[in-house]
Design an enzyme around this catalytic site. Structure first.
Site, mmCIF file in Angstrom:
data_model
loop_
_atom_site.group_PDB
_atom_site.id
_atom_site.type_symbol
_atom_site.label_atom_id
_atom_site.label_comp_id
_atom_site.label_asym_id
_atom_site.label_seq_id
_atom_site.Cartn_x
_atom_site.Cartn_y
_atom_site.Cartn_z
ATOM 1 N N ILE A 158 0.838 -1.192 0.000
ATOM 2 C CA ILE A 158 0.000 0.000 0.000
ATOM 3 C C ILE A 158 0.877 1.246 0.000
ATOM 4 O O ILE A 158 1.643 1.459 0.943
ATOM 5 C CB ILE A 158 -0.893 0.049 1.260
ATOM 6 N N GLY A 159 0.757 2.048 -1.021
ATOM 7 C CA GLY A 159 1.554 3.274 -1.104
ATOM 8 C C GLY A 159 0.692 4.501 -0.894
ATOM 9 O O GLY A 159 0.364 5.215 -1.850
ATOM 10 N N THR A 169 -1.531 11.116 9.052
ATOM 11 C CA THR A 169 -2.948 11.231 9.402
ATOM 12 C C THR A 169 -3.671 12.106 8.372
ATOM 13 O O THR A 169 -4.794 11.810 7.962
ATOM 14 C CB THR A 169 -3.082 11.846 10.813
ATOM 15 N N SER A 189 4.952 -0.919 3.521
ATOM 16 C CA SER A 189 5.258 -2.238 4.078
ATOM 17 C C SER A 189 5.112 -3.322 3.030
ATOM 18 O O SER A 189 4.284 -3.207 2.119
ATOM 19 C CB SER A 189 4.324 -2.535 5.248
ATOM 20 N N GLU A 217 -10.063 -2.287 6.113
ATOM 21 C CA GLU A 217 -8.813 -2.558 6.829
ATOM 22 C C GLU A 217 -9.045 -2.553 8.330
ATOM 23 O O GLU A 217 -8.550 -3.412 9.049
ATOM 24 C CB GLU A 217 -7.755 -1.509 6.464
ATOM 25 N N THR A 264 -5.847 7.115 12.854
ATOM 26 C CA THR A 264 -5.419 7.267 14.247
ATOM 27 C C THR A 264 -6.598 7.346 15.223
ATOM 28 O O THR A 264 -7.680 7.805 14.878
ATOM 29 C CB THR A 264 -4.489 8.494 14.423
ATOM 30 N N GLU A 292 -7.277 9.195 17.772
ATOM 31 C CA GLU A 292 -7.882 10.505 18.081
ATOM 32 C C GLU A 292 -8.994 10.807 17.086
ATOM 33 O O GLU A 292 -10.075 11.269 17.444
ATOM 34 C CB GLU A 292 -6.836 11.629 17.996
HETATM 35 C C1 LIG Z 1 5.303 -0.246 10.802
HETATM 36 C C2 LIG Z 1 4.423 0.630 9.980
HETATM 37 C C3 LIG Z 1 3.843 0.128 8.828
HETATM 38 C C4 LIG Z 1 3.056 0.941 8.005
HETATM 39 N N1 LIG Z 1 2.600 0.435 6.830
HETATM 40 C C5 LIG Z 1 2.030 1.298 5.930
HETATM 41 C C6 LIG Z 1 1.757 0.873 4.602
HETATM 42 O O1 LIG Z 1 1.979 -0.292 4.243
HETATM 43 N N2 LIG Z 1 1.279 1.771 3.710
HETATM 44 C C7 LIG Z 1 1.015 3.069 4.058
HETATM 45 O O2 LIG Z 1 0.580 3.832 3.212
HETATM 46 N N3 LIG Z 1 1.247 3.507 5.323
HETATM 47 C C8 LIG Z 1 1.764 2.654 6.257
HETATM 48 N N4 LIG Z 1 2.055 3.106 7.530
HETATM 49 C C9 LIG Z 1 1.837 4.514 7.856
HETATM 50 C C10 LIG Z 1 0.717 4.775 8.832
HETATM 51 O O3 LIG Z 1 -0.511 4.639 8.208
HETATM 52 C C11 LIG Z 1 0.959 6.170 9.421
HETATM 53 O O4 LIG Z 1 1.989 6.046 10.352
HETATM 54 C C12 LIG Z 1 -0.252 6.778 10.038
HETATM 55 O O5 LIG Z 1 -1.130 7.175 9.065
HETATM 56 C C13 LIG Z 1 0.089 7.983 10.924
HETATM 57 O O6 LIG Z 1 0.801 8.940 10.217
HETATM 58 P P1 LIG Z 1 2.175 9.527 10.771
HETATM 59 O O7 LIG Z 1 3.033 8.398 11.148
HETATM 60 O O8 LIG Z 1 2.683 10.498 9.789
HETATM 61 O O9 LIG Z 1 1.775 10.285 12.109
HETATM 62 P P2 LIG Z 1 1.218 11.772 12.209
HETATM 63 O O10 LIG Z 1 0.092 11.933 11.308
HETATM 64 O O11 LIG Z 1 2.349 12.711 12.091
HETATM 65 O O12 LIG Z 1 0.667 11.786 13.682
HETATM 66 C C14 LIG Z 1 1.453 12.112 14.824
HETATM 67 C C15 LIG Z 1 0.543 12.195 16.025
HETATM 68 O O13 LIG Z 1 -0.387 13.244 15.854
HETATM 69 C C16 LIG Z 1 -1.704 12.776 16.035
HETATM 70 N N5 LIG Z 1 -2.634 13.490 15.153
HETATM 71 C C17 LIG Z 1 -2.472 13.724 13.838
HETATM 72 N N6 LIG Z 1 -3.537 14.385 13.376
HETATM 73 C C18 LIG Z 1 -4.391 14.555 14.404
HETATM 74 C C19 LIG Z 1 -5.670 15.165 14.562
HETATM 75 N N7 LIG Z 1 -6.285 15.740 13.536
HETATM 76 N N8 LIG Z 1 -6.253 15.154 15.784
HETATM 77 C C20 LIG Z 1 -5.625 14.575 16.817
HETATM 78 N N9 LIG Z 1 -4.424 14.007 16.740
HETATM 79 C C21 LIG Z 1 -3.812 13.985 15.538
HETATM 80 C C22 LIG Z 1 -1.627 11.323 15.665
HETATM 81 O O14 LIG Z 1 -2.651 10.577 16.282
HETATM 82 C C23 LIG Z 1 -0.291 10.924 16.200
HETATM 83 O O15 LIG Z 1 -0.415 10.620 17.547
HETATM 84 C C24 LIG Z 1 2.803 2.288 8.380
HETATM 85 C C25 LIG Z 1 3.349 2.776 9.562
HETATM 86 C C26 LIG Z 1 4.170 1.980 10.353
HETATM 87 C C27 LIG Z 1 4.783 2.560 11.580
#
Ligand SMILES: Cc1cc2nc3c(=O)[nH]c(=O)nc-3n(C[C@H](O)[C@H](O)[C@H](O)COP(=O)(O)OP(=O)(O)OC[C@H]3O[C@@H](n4cnc5c(N)ncnc54)[C@H](O)[C@@H]3O)c2cc1C
Lengths: 394, 379
Positions: free
Chosen positions: A127-128, A136, A162, A244, A374, A376
């Site tokens: 998934i990209g 988020t 992943s 999902e 997420t 929240e």
């Molecule tokens: C091991 C692993 C595998 C993954 N696999 C895939 C994959 O195969 N394909 C893919 O596309 N993605 C994948 N992801 C990505 C995953 O979907 C993202 O990590 C997720 O969407 C959160 O984005 P971020 O990490 O940028 O966190 P951020 O969005 O930067 O969030 C940081 C913090 O801020 C909080 N936050 C953000 N916005 C809000 C809001 N509006 N209100 C309240 N709180 C908020 C979040 O809850 C979090 O606690 C993977 C991630 C990991 C760690």
């Protein structure tokens, strides 16, 4: 009311259990036990996945017109749960999310190669979606796809892609109209991982699981590799995320650990001659786990039931996602406490399999609270859609 | 009442932090993510600065500060997730020996510990649940000899140690022994802990020891082991405190920089409130830890035990909550091994389950409380 499986559903569950038992050859078990192979990709994994395809399990939930059996959500849940229980790294996102969406919206060419491949268990899709600046806030993604003649040219970077290291394709969200509002300029593509201009670098995680940064440099795709209408990709993404969410929180895997720990505690004598399970606090922890698990199971059951009836409410999926992912963390903690310090040893040939499984699960479990939408934001959905409270600012 | 450090203590804190930070950048720590988690150069540096001997008496080559001061070093080690064996060597090893060894033993070992010339490692834990008094490693006395039979578990750095300090169950109570790590009949099975540290299971197969290798036996040994365990628990809390503080601060800075939806994610109320909950956790945990460290030196064994139980229960609870809040609030970045947070989270889990976890210690504290109140009724 009937808060248990029907006779047919129980029979199906038994049948699937038996089936999975024979699927788990010693070779497959050994392959998955090796460090780094837990997430699949090895030859035995591929073999088992092809077997699942040939035996019709992959298409189980797909609509009949797409070549599936159109199993009920409950039957599908039974399958999902049993396979998660075994620890097989079943590529749910490929089979439950990308596959059906592609089957419905993709060109003949993609359906012939990718979709049929998925159904046969020969194709895995990564998934990209996420990008360094778009987590988020997924709709903020900036990977570009530009039309050049009949082709598309793709440039950009994804992160956390992943399974890309062994996937055949990436299901890619790209911006096709930078001037439109952010949800309205995104289009979906299928990018072969052997396409020229595709590259990746590994990201190693706390859980020892590999994920990847993937790079797209002037990748040229025929228009046939676009899926759905131009600029209408957001709907395909969100439709998929809902599916999902359910597979993230099935109770089977957590229950399996609970059962194993409880059995271990009942069988193991401590130095004073008493069984571990005779300790007050051990009983307390087991009861807490059991209490939490029961609720999780019922939440999932009711959701599958409501899906079949077409009455699933928007807040319900979020309830399961928040409750399930946060319960998992408490569940691992309480079970590890029972097992004691031995639960902090990593899996190796000298540690007990139970300890290794607990250690591995707790270390890979923390990403679910922010992954897949997420918590929240899920809570906001619950307050808004479940309680009709005014939405907070985003 | 006074919650302030003395000037000397502040100096120790500043010095420790300076040295440890120099050696514990993300790049440097990566070298120890596989294999033994021990940096011999850093260890020597700490020795040269006198820090390995902080609480070793001056007559044995140390600086002679109290346990509280030693715990400041331990907290800094937590803060830097430094690859050095402070608790298993300096607390459970050196402090234990200093309190309960005779002068001959102390003279022969402690100066070399303080100078970093030799490594003394304690091996107290057993496979079964934590507890001060050993039950499965048996020591049998015959004449001037002892024979050891049984196992010890979760012993870090055992392969690197020159001296091992171990507890055992003798016919007439507990006993404490010191032996070279290459003693005949002693086997070591290597494991890797969740935090990536090598830990060894030691099996003693008819290990023969001389009477002079017995540090302590008889009536006093059980109380001594309880006291040593309390020291270990209090120090483990100090290490966890350093870890929690960094997880909390890192989360505050990361969320204040990271943007989603065009704003800093810290400005989402849910994010700020969760971070604030972690802050409250860390403050409560800090105070019960300071109290436990104080109590093991200044209060009755019974009060010290209760203070240590309370602190360790908080360590497990706060460690778990703060770690998961930190991981959650970082999103994916928190689990990326190129970003430093992950080591702290793994250490938090490891320490949570070391020397007793919250669930079992809560029951133990309940037992202690019940005993106290029943006794009060009788008096
Ligand atoms: C091991 C692993 C595998 C993954 N696999 C895939 C994959 O195969 N394909 C893919 O596309 N993605 C994948 N992801 C990505 C995953 O979907 C993202 O990590 C997720 O969407 C959160 O984005 P971020 O990490 O940028 O966190 P951020 O969005 O930067 O969030 C940081 C913090 O801020 C909080 N936050 C953000 N916005 C809000 C809001 N509006 N209100 C309240 N709180 C908020 C979040 O809850 C979090 O606690 C993977 C991630 C990991 C760690």
């Amino acid at each position: 009311m009937q808060i248990e499986f029907s006779a047919e559903q129980k029979a199906l569950q038994q049948e699937i259990k038996r089936y999975l038992q024979q699927l788990f050859t010693p070779e497959l078990t050994a392959e998955l036990a090796a460090a780094g192979a837990e997430e699949g990709g090895g030859p035995e994994f591929r073999k088992a996945l092809r077997q699942l395809g040939a035996d019709g399990y992959i298409s189980m939930s797909w609509p009949k017109e797409l070549g599936g059996k159109e199993a009920s959500a409950i039957d599908q849940y039974i399958f999902t749960e049993e396979i998660i229980r075994t620890g097989f790294p079943y590529p749910f996102l490929t089979t439950e999310a990308c596959g059906p969406v592609m089957a419905e919206h993709a060109s003949e060419e993609v359906r012939e190669t990718v979709v049929k491949g998925i159904l046969r268990g020969e194709v895995v899709v990564a998934i990209g979606y996420s990008e360094p600046g778009a987590g988020t806030d997924l709709a903020a993604l900036t990977t570009r796809a530009e039309k050049e003649g009949d082709d598309w040219v793709i440039n950009g970077q994804k992160i956390w892609t992943s399974l890309a290291e062994y996937s055949d394709y990436v299901w890619l969200a790209a911006r096709t109209d930078p001037n439109a509002p952010k949800h309205k300029g995104i289009t979906m593509f299928v990018v072969p991982t052997n396409a020229e201009g595709f590259s990746m670098s590994p990201i190693w995680t706390l859980g020892s699981v590999r994920t990847n940064a993937t790079f797209y440099e002037n990748i040229r795709l025929k228009d046939e590799w676009r899926v759905g209408e131009v600029n209408q990709g957001w709907k395909l993404i969100t439709g998929q995320l809902n599916r999902e969410r359910l597979s993230l929180v099935t109770h089977g895997q957590a229950e399996e650990l609970y059962l194993r720990v409880a059995r271990w505690a009942a069988n193991t004598e401590s130095a004073n001659g008493k069984k571990i399970i005779d300790r007050g606090w051990v009983k307390y922890n087991l009861a807490k786990v059991r209490t939490g698990l029961e609720a999780l199971k019922l939440v999932c059951w009711k959701q599958a039931w409501a899906m079949d009836k077409g009455t699933l409410q928007m807040a319900d999926a979020s309830v399961a996602k928040v409750y399930g992912t946060e319960f998992f963390l408490e569940n691992y903690r309480m079970l590890m406490e029972i097992v004691g310090q031995a639960s902090t040893l990593r899996r190796d040939e000298h540690t007990d399999a139970l300890m290794g499984a607990l250690e591995h699960r707790y270390r890979t479990g923390s990403i679910l609270t922010f992954g897949g939408g997420t918590n929240e934001v899920q809570r906001e959905i619950i307050a808004g859609a479940g309680l009709w409270m005014p939405r907070g600012r985003l | 009442m006074n919650f302030e450090l003395t000037d000397d203590q502040r100096d120790v804190q500043v010095l420790s932090r300076k040295i440890l930070e120099d050696y514990c950048t993300n790049e440097q720590l990566r070298r120890f993510d596989q294999g033994e988690r021990f940096d011999p150069i850093l260890w020597q540096e700490l020795a040269t600065a006198g820090l390995l001997g902080i609480s070793i008496d001056e007559q044995f080559g140390g600086m002679g500060f109290d346990f509280e001061t030693l715990c400041l070093l331990v907290e800094e080690v937590g803060r830097c997730v430094a690859p050095v064996p402070v608790i298993s060597s300096l607390v459970l090893g050196a402090v234990a020996l200093q309190r309960f060894g005779n002068d001959d033993v102390k003279r022969s070992v402690l100066p070399d510990v303080a100078s970093g010339k030799s490594l003394l490692i304690a091996a107290f834990s057993e496979a079964d649940h934590a507890g001060a008094v050993p039950t499965t490693l048996k020591a049998t006395r015959s004449g001037q000899r002892w024979q050891l039979q049984g196992e010890k578990h979760f012993v870090p750095f055992a392969k690197l140690a020159q001296h091992l300090l171990i507890s055992a169950q003798a016919d007439d109570g507990a006993a404490l022994f010191m032996l070279p790590s290459d003693t005949e009949g002693l086997r070591m099975q290597q494991h890797t802990s969740t935090a990536g540290e090598h830990q060894y299971a030691l099996s003693f197969n008819n290990v023969e020891l001389d009477d002079n290798q017995c540090v302590l036996a008889g009536d006093k040994a059980a109380a001594a082991l309880t006291e040593i365990n309390n020291l270990g628990v209090a120090a483990t809390c100090a290490q966890m405190l350093g870890i929690c503080e960094v997880m909390l601060r890192t989360t505050a800075s990361y969320t204040s920089e990271r943007e989603q939806f065009g704003v800093k994610v810290a400005t989402f109320q849910a994010v700020g409130q969760r971070a604030a909950d972690s802050y409250i956790d860390v403050e409560c945990f800090r105070l019960v830890t300071q109290k436990a460290i104080y109590a093991v030196e200044h209060e009755s064994p019974r009060d010290a035990l209760a203070a240590c139980l309370i602190a360790k229960i908080w360590a497990g609870d706060a460690g778990h909550r703060v770690s998961h809040a930190a991981q959650h609030l970082h999103g994916g970045m928190g689990v990326d091994r190129d970003y430093p947070l992950w080591r702290y989270c793994l250490w938090a889990k490891q320490l949570e389950l070391t020397l007793g976890n919250s669930a079992e210690l809560t029951e133990q504290l309940g037992e202690e409380t019940a005993a106290e109140f029943k006794q009060a009724l009788h008096n």
